[in-house]
Design a protein around this motif. Sequence first.
Motif, PDB file in Angstrom:
ATOM      1  N   SER A  91       1.252  -0.985   0.059  1.00  0.00           N
ATOM      2  CA  SER A  91       0.070  -0.165   0.130  1.00  0.00           C
ATOM      3  C   SER A  91       0.716   1.065  -0.057  1.00  0.00           C
ATOM      4  CB  SER A  91      -0.773  -0.184   1.085  1.00  0.00           C
ATOM      5  OG  SER A  91      -1.602   1.333   1.263  1.00  0.00           O
ATOM      6  N   THR A  92       1.705   1.469   1.151  1.00  0.00           N
ATOM      7  CA  THR A  92       2.637   2.941   1.384  1.00  0.00           C
ATOM      8  C   THR A  92       3.897   2.487  -0.086  1.00  0.00           C
ATOM      9  OG1 THR A  92       3.698   1.554   2.890  1.00  0.00           O
ATOM     10  CG2 THR A  92       1.551   3.085   3.216  1.00  0.00           C
ATOM     11  N   ASN A  93       4.336   0.819  -0.332  1.00  0.00           N
ATOM     12  CA  ASN A  93       5.713   1.179  -1.520  1.00  0.00           C
ATOM     13  C   ASN A  93       6.678   1.677  -0.522  1.00  0.00           C
ATOM     14  OD1 ASN A  93       6.154   0.403  -3.468  1.00  0.00           O
ATOM     15  ND2 ASN A  93       6.530   2.447  -4.590  1.00  0.00           N
ATOM     16  N   ARG A  94       6.901   1.406   1.049  1.00  0.00           N
ATOM     17  CA  ARG A  94       7.710   1.703   1.509  1.00  0.00           C
ATOM     18  C   ARG A  94       8.629   0.350   2.368  1.00  0.00           C
ATOM     19  NH1 ARG A  94       8.215   1.650   6.668  1.00  0.00           N
ATOM     20  NH2 ARG A  94       5.684   1.254   6.922  1.00  0.00           N
ATOM     21  N   PRO A  95       9.830   0.151   2.343  1.00  0.00           N
ATOM     22  CA  PRO A  95      10.421  -0.692   2.423  1.00  0.00           C
ATOM     23  C   PRO A  95      10.622  -0.901   4.096  1.00  0.00           C
ATOM     24  CG  PRO A  95      12.038   1.589   2.246  1.00  0.00           C
ATOM     25  CD  PRO A  95      10.668   1.324   2.049  1.00  0.00           C
ATOM     26  N   PRO A  96      10.727  -1.919   4.411  1.00  0.00           N
ATOM     27  CA  PRO A  96      11.123  -2.223   6.068  1.00  0.00           C
ATOM     28  C   PRO A  96      11.902  -2.021   6.738  1.00  0.00           C
ATOM     29  CG  PRO A  96      11.376  -4.682   5.173  1.00  0.00           C
ATOM     30  CD  PRO A  96      11.355  -3.313   4.154  1.00  0.00           C
ATOM     31  N   LYS A  97      12.018  -1.391   7.766  1.00  0.00           N
ATOM     32  CA  LYS A  97      12.527  -0.428   8.834  1.00  0.00           C
ATOM     33  C   LYS A  97      12.924  -0.948   9.899  1.00  0.00           C
ATOM     34  CE  LYS A  97      14.095   2.350   5.476  1.00  0.00           C
ATOM     35  NZ  LYS A  97      14.787   2.822   4.738  1.00  0.00           N
ATOM     36  N   GLY A  98      13.736  -0.784  10.614  1.00  0.00           N
ATOM     37  CA  GLY A  98      13.237  -1.225  12.566  1.00  0.00           C
ATOM     38  C   GLY A  98      13.185  -2.356  12.757  1.00  0.00           C
ATOM     39  N   GLU A  99      12.671  -2.468  13.766  1.00  0.00           N
ATOM     40  CA  GLU A  99      11.642  -4.556  14.090  1.00  0.00           C
ATOM     41  C   GLU A  99      10.884  -4.545  12.676  1.00  0.00           C
ATOM     42  OE1 GLU A  99       7.002  -2.511  15.958  1.00  0.00           O
ATOM     43  OE2 GLU A  99       8.980  -3.425  17.325  1.00  0.00           O
ATOM     44  N   GLU A 100      10.706  -3.795  12.144  1.00  0.00           N
ATOM     45  CA  GLU A 100       9.471  -4.940  10.811  1.00  0.00           C
ATOM     46  C   GLU A 100      10.945  -5.508  10.437  1.00  0.00           C
ATOM     47  OE1 GLU A 100       6.730  -1.302   8.996  1.00  0.00           O
ATOM     48  OE2 GLU A 100       8.752  -1.017   8.483  1.00  0.00           O
ATOM     49  N   LYS A 101      12.627  -5.543  10.220  1.00  0.00           N
ATOM     50  CA  LYS A 101      12.725  -6.268   9.421  1.00  0.00           C
ATOM     51  C   LYS A 101      12.820  -7.420  10.207  1.00  0.00           C
ATOM     52  CE  LYS A 101      16.212  -3.241   6.712  1.00  0.00           C
ATOM     53  NZ  LYS A 101      17.541  -3.163   6.844  1.00  0.00           N
ATOM     54  N   ALA A 102      12.525  -7.942  11.378  1.00  0.00           N
ATOM     55  CA  ALA A 102      12.819  -9.209  12.767  1.00  0.00           C
ATOM     56  C   ALA A 102      10.958  -9.847  12.091  1.00  0.00           C
ATOM     57  CB  ALA A 102      12.856  -8.793  13.582  1.00  0.00           C
ATOM     58  N   ILE A 103      10.034  -8.793  11.740  1.00  0.00           N
ATOM     59  CA  ILE A 103       8.541  -9.564  11.691  1.00  0.00           C
ATOM     60  C   ILE A 103       8.652 -10.301   9.864  1.00  0.00           C
ATOM     61  CG2 ILE A 103       6.298  -8.786  11.828  1.00  0.00           C
ATOM     62  CD1 ILE A 103       6.847  -6.715  13.235  1.00  0.00           C
ATOM     63  N   LEU A 104       9.460  -9.497   9.447  1.00  0.00           N
ATOM     64  CA  LEU A 104       9.403  -9.460   7.901  1.00  0.00           C
ATOM     65  C   LEU A 104      10.205 -11.028   7.535  1.00  0.00           C
ATOM     66  CD1 LEU A 104       8.962  -9.343   5.038  1.00  0.00           C
ATOM     67  CD2 LEU A 104      11.038  -8.070   5.044  1.00  0.00           C
ATOM     68  N   MET A 105      11.068 -11.140   8.875  1.00  0.00           N
ATOM     69  CA  MET A 105      12.483 -12.460   8.693  1.00  0.00           C
ATOM     70  C   MET A 105      11.754 -13.359   9.504  1.00  0.00           C
ATOM     71  SD  MET A 105      14.866 -12.274   6.775  1.00  0.00           S
ATOM     72  CE  MET A 105      15.877 -10.128   6.493  1.00  0.00           C
ATOM     73  N   ALA A 106      10.528 -13.075  10.435  1.00  0.00           N
ATOM     74  CA  ALA A 106      10.006 -14.089  11.430  1.00  0.00           C
ATOM     75  C   ALA A 106       8.919 -14.259  10.107  1.00  0.00           C
ATOM     76  CB  ALA A 106       9.367 -13.591  12.676  1.00  0.00           C
ATOM     77  N   ALA A 107       8.476 -13.693   9.774  1.00  0.00           N
ATOM     78  CA  ALA A 107       7.322 -14.719   8.551  1.00  0.00           C
ATOM     79  C   ALA A 107       7.991 -15.345   7.392  1.00  0.00           C
ATOM     80  CB  ALA A 107       6.480 -13.131   7.895  1.00  0.00           C
ATOM     81  N   LEU A 108       9.279 -15.035   7.007  1.00  0.00           N
ATOM     82  CA  LEU A 108       9.351 -15.351   5.670  1.00  0.00           C
ATOM     83  C   LEU A 108       9.541 -16.904   6.136  1.00  0.00           C
ATOM     84  CD1 LEU A 108      12.102 -13.185   3.663  1.00  0.00           C
ATOM     85  CD2 LEU A 108      10.512 -14.699   2.713  1.00  0.00           C
ATOM     86  N   MET A 109      10.001 -16.750   8.045  1.00  0.00           N
ATOM     87  CA  MET A 109      11.261 -18.792   7.977  1.00  0.00           C
ATOM     88  C   MET A 109       9.736 -19.247   8.340  1.00  0.00           C
ATOM     89  SD  MET A 109      13.574 -18.013  10.795  1.00  0.00           S
ATOM     90  CE  MET A 109      13.153 -19.679  11.378  1.00  0.00           C
ATOM     91  N   ALA A 110       8.136 -18.747   8.489  1.00  0.00           N
ATOM     92  CA  ALA A 110       7.329 -19.449   8.812  1.00  0.00           C
ATOM     93  C   ALA A 110       6.332 -20.131   7.577  1.00  0.00           C
ATOM     94  CB  ALA A 110       6.447 -18.381  10.378  1.00  0.00           C
ATOM     95  N   MET A 111       6.819 -19.360   6.521  1.00  0.00           N
ATOM     96  CA  MET A 111       5.557 -19.708   5.375  1.00  0.00           C
ATOM     97  C   MET A 111       6.579 -21.028   4.827  1.00  0.00           C
ATOM     98  SD  MET A 111       3.113 -18.255   5.367  1.00  0.00           S
ATOM     99  CE  MET A 111       2.435 -17.331   3.812  1.00  0.00           C
ATOM    100  N   GLY A 112       8.317 -20.117   4.906  1.00  0.00           N
ATOM    101  CA  GLY A 112       9.306 -21.200   3.611  1.00  0.00           C
ATOM    102  C   GLY A 112       9.584 -22.055   4.798  1.00  0.00           C
TER     103      GLY A 112
END
Length: 567
Positions: free
Chosen positions: A271-292
């Motif tokens: 929606s915002t076209n914004r890259p992940p910053k700060g704690e969003e990166k940790a959340i993103l990596m956890a989501a990647l691991m969960a799905m992968g």
Amino acid sequence: MIHYADIGSALIKAREEGLNPFETLEKVMPWEKIVESIEEAKRLARPMDYDYLDLLSTRYSYLRKYTPVLIESLEFRSTQAAEPLLRSIEVLRDVNKNGKRKVPENAPLDFVPKRWQKHVYDEDGNINRQYYEMAALTELKNHIRSGDIWVVGSRLHKDFEEYLISKEDWLQAKAAGTRLAVSPSSEEYLSERTDTLHHRLTWISNNINSLEGINADKEKIRVDRLERDTPEEARSFSLSLYDMLPRIKLTDLLMEVASWTGFDEQFMHGSTNRPPKGEEKAILMAALMAMGTNIGLTKMADATPDITYHQLANAAQWRLYEDAMTRAQAKLVNFQHRLTLSSYWGDGTTSSSDGMRVPIGVSSLHADSNPHYGSGKGATIYRFVGDQYASFYTKVINTNARDAVHVIDGLLHHESDLRIEEHYTDTTGYTDQVFGLSHILGFRFAPRLRDLADSKLYTIDQSNNYPKLEAMLRGRINTKLIMDNYDDVLQLAHSIREGKVSGSLIMGKLGSYARQNKVATALREMGRIEKTIFILDYISNEALRRRIQRGLNKGEAMNGLARALFF
């Protein structure tokens, strides 16, 4: 069957011991029961000319729950050949609208396949309403799938010509120069391929008896299995290198690779076209691991006290969409491609593709059962792996789909810097048309051929020009068909090359049930030339066979890693 065996045993006993057969039978089963059993058997038994169409009438009421709405809601268009079928759909609309019980005597019947005819007409020669409707719907499905009928407003089932760039745009592109790998002149194309094929056939005909690992009888060619050529000390050295790798957590590995490559910055918010910053990166990596790893978001949230399920679901929804995954994958592939170490495995110009089936325990669009894999449902992840062990393109496909139609997509539509020139698949990954299209688009298509002995070889000139191969040359290329449709084939290939239509969609249309259109058959003839040239190279070049085997082994290694992670 048990009754039949009991009656048979009683008759055998009566014959051998000279007993009254009727009395012996009644000791096994009362006479009334025998008569009843025979009548039941008549009802259960299927005739010698049994066809499953006999049973379809029991499903008619199920179809009626939705078919009247379906044919009333959708608007169909057709080629001239399919017009009788469209008229039958109009008849069915009228019958449904006016509540008629019978199909009019003048209803069109030209579309009814031979197999259906004995069901569509009843004993008195009248049209059977149920079977007429089911025959029309079955043929409608087949013709839509093949492209002879299209649905107004549909993106997937539109007019075949609309998939391609327009004739005007094609003429302009041809004048300016295309990115196709063949001459725009059909005469030049055929002259060059005729010379190439003639040269290969002549050489093989003269040398076939001296080729190592090749056994040729009168009609078939057999290739001996390749012996391993990797020294044992290389395997020992490889294992010692693995022992040197540090044992770290998967989460740490992801974060470290992200710091090297910046692949995580490709997961822009939808929606915002914004890259992940700060704690969003940790959340993103956890989501990647969960799905992968197939752990799932719920269990990952349980395992990470500082991250909630809502945060993981939000990241999966807004950041892990297909385009972002493709960009991140390209970023990783490009980083690896530039490393000096990667050049020891290959130069990035060859690749392989293979499907990996994964079981799916819930209802899903691509989850289907396939008896080849057992009774459970699943989907296939079709993976493209470069010679540097980089997985540069993946696609989820139906587990019953033929791999071959998806080959072109991965070669054209990955976003990495790899310049693939030669591509390997296993036996299920090829068709004649894939051979032809790959050559036009500039790729050397090289499948591993398990059914080589049964493969057809083709020639353009007389087969008796090659005496030692004459019995194996079972086909003649139709050059007139190629000449007449060459420009249309190039227009099709240009449309795929420029992204107007995906290769898998158009190949599926060309290869489906009833479409014997001239473009499809011309492309098939061109593919037969390329397949014959490839087979002749395959049997004469052990290095090529080893290259194909090595490439496919790399794909298997990547699938093995994926299976270890995805549990």
